[in-house]
Design an enzyme around this catalytic site. Structure first.
Site: not given
Ligand code: UT7
Length: 326
Positions: A113, A253, A283
């Site tokens: 990225c 980004h 993204n």
């Molecule tokens: O491009 C440069 C490199 N990439 C990045 O910088 C990405 C940075 N990270 C992110 O954008 C975020 O971490 C994500 C969007 C990928 C995930 O969001 P988050 O708020 O960090 O979610 P999380 O991984 O902490 O998960 C929270 C909850 C989990 O459920 P539990 O364990 O709390 O029950 C996940 O299983 O959200 C759940 N979850 C989802 N639920 C519905 C994870 N993905 C999804 C989804 N839909 N798509």
């Protein structure tokens, strides 16, 4: 010494739109979750006949036309991509042939990225020291080809898109004022594609395991992204002897709208000066910043003399910032 700046920009987005509702049918997710946690409503997906190089050629032709430069006048083509047409030859070589820029140096750059900012920085060095006059830098990703549409943590985030910019000598005060790039390989396993390289060559086993798809530890990356993009933004401003308050536009980004918001707050900027298109593009990794740049250039959001800061973070991990007067 020449000052390097942008002479023209162009972009190419695939026509096919994938909405959050479309993804609700593929994985256990909801429009509400994706919108709240990422800011994304829709993203693009390339058609089977489109490749990284074909879309790059379209975007590059537009950038060359805006710049008033012919392909044969290019001295260097840098294609920043982690989703090349194929492992070899480089996508840059395919683009060079498609554009008819025969004979000039062309290579791919893999910094995920942050790749467009890495490419801009290389272009700036070549132009400033007189080795090249006109450099085409492309940010090109068809990440849908590397996405597992059963993995809700990645397939909701990433989208396809390409944008390009022609760099060349410009008259001060316009041009690139400062840049700063970093890599920390310690986080390599936070965002990677395990198979298809020398570590785990492609086989029926790797396909069975889905090891050719992008794997991401999003939550851990989130924190590193916010910290690094804030730090590197301050570093380039300091290098140029300028302040956050001097900025007319900040193009981060487009990783996640919550990352953008966190950096905006930390830098103490008002929302009006921070560009965002993540709701309709998603993204797009290394294409993210040049797509924004092209949108701002075409819409008149960027005006001559504006001070624009770009900062990015991606797999590697890599991060960087470029400060430029438009
Ligand atoms: O491009 C440069 C490199 N990439 C990045 O910088 C990405 C940075 N990270 C992110 O954008 C975020 O971490 C994500 C969007 C990928 C995930 O969001 P988050 O708020 O960090 O979610 P999380 O991984 O902490 O998960 C929270 C909850 C989990 O459920 P539990 O364990 O709390 O029950 C996940 O299983 O959200 C759940 N979850 C989802 N639920 C519905 C994870 N993905 C999804 C989804 N839909 N798509």
């Amino acid at each position: 010494m020449c000052v390097a700046g942008v002479l023209g920009t162009g972009s190419a987005l695939p026509d096919k739109v994938i909405t959050n509702q479309d993804l609700e049918k593929l994985v256990e997710t909801s429009d509400q979750w994706i919108t709240d946690r990422t800011g994304i409503k829709e993203r693009r997906q390339a058609a089977p006949h489109e490749t990284t190089s074909t879309l790059s050629i379209l975007a590059s032709r537009k950038a060359l036309e805006k710049a008033g430069i012919q392909a044969k006048d290019l001295d260097l083509i840098i294609c920043s991509t982690i989703s090349p047409d194929m492992p070899l030859p480089s996508t840059a070589a395919l683009v060079q042939s498609g554009l008819g820029a025969s004979g000039c140096c062309a290579f791919d750059l893999a910094a995920a990225c942050s790749g467009f900012l890495f490419g801009m920085t290389v272009a700036e060095q070549f132009i400033r020291n007189g080795t090249a006059k006109y450099v085409l830098v492309i940010g090109a990703e068809l990440l849908s080809r590397y996405l597992d549409y059963k993995d809700r943590t990645t397939c909701v985030i990433f989208g396809d898109g390409v944008a390009a910019a022609v760099f060349g000598p410009v008259a001060p005060p316009s041009g690139i004022l400062a840049h700063e790039l970093h890599t920390e390989g310690h986080y390599a396993d936070h965002l990677f594609i395990p198979a298809g390289g020398t570590a785990l060559p492609a086989s029926s086993y790797t396909v069975e395991q889905g090891a050719h798809y992008i794997k991401m530890r999003g939550n851990e990356l989130f924190k590193v992204a916010v910290r690094s993009m804030e730090d590197v933004s301050r570093q380039v401003l300091e290098k140029a002897g300028l302040q956050v308050a001097d900025l007319d536009l900040f193009i981060p980004h487009q990783a996640n709208q919550r990352i953008t918001e966190a950096i905006r707050e930390r830098l103490g900027m008002c929302s009006e000066k921070v560009y965002s298109n993540i709701s309709h593009v998603g993204n797009t990794s290394s294409a993210s910043i040049p797509i924004c740049l092209d949108e701002c250039a075409q819409s008149g959001r960027l005006k001559r003399g504006d001070l624009v800061l770009m900062s990015a973070f991606g797999a590697g991990v890599t991060w960087g910032a470029v400060l430029m007067r438009w």
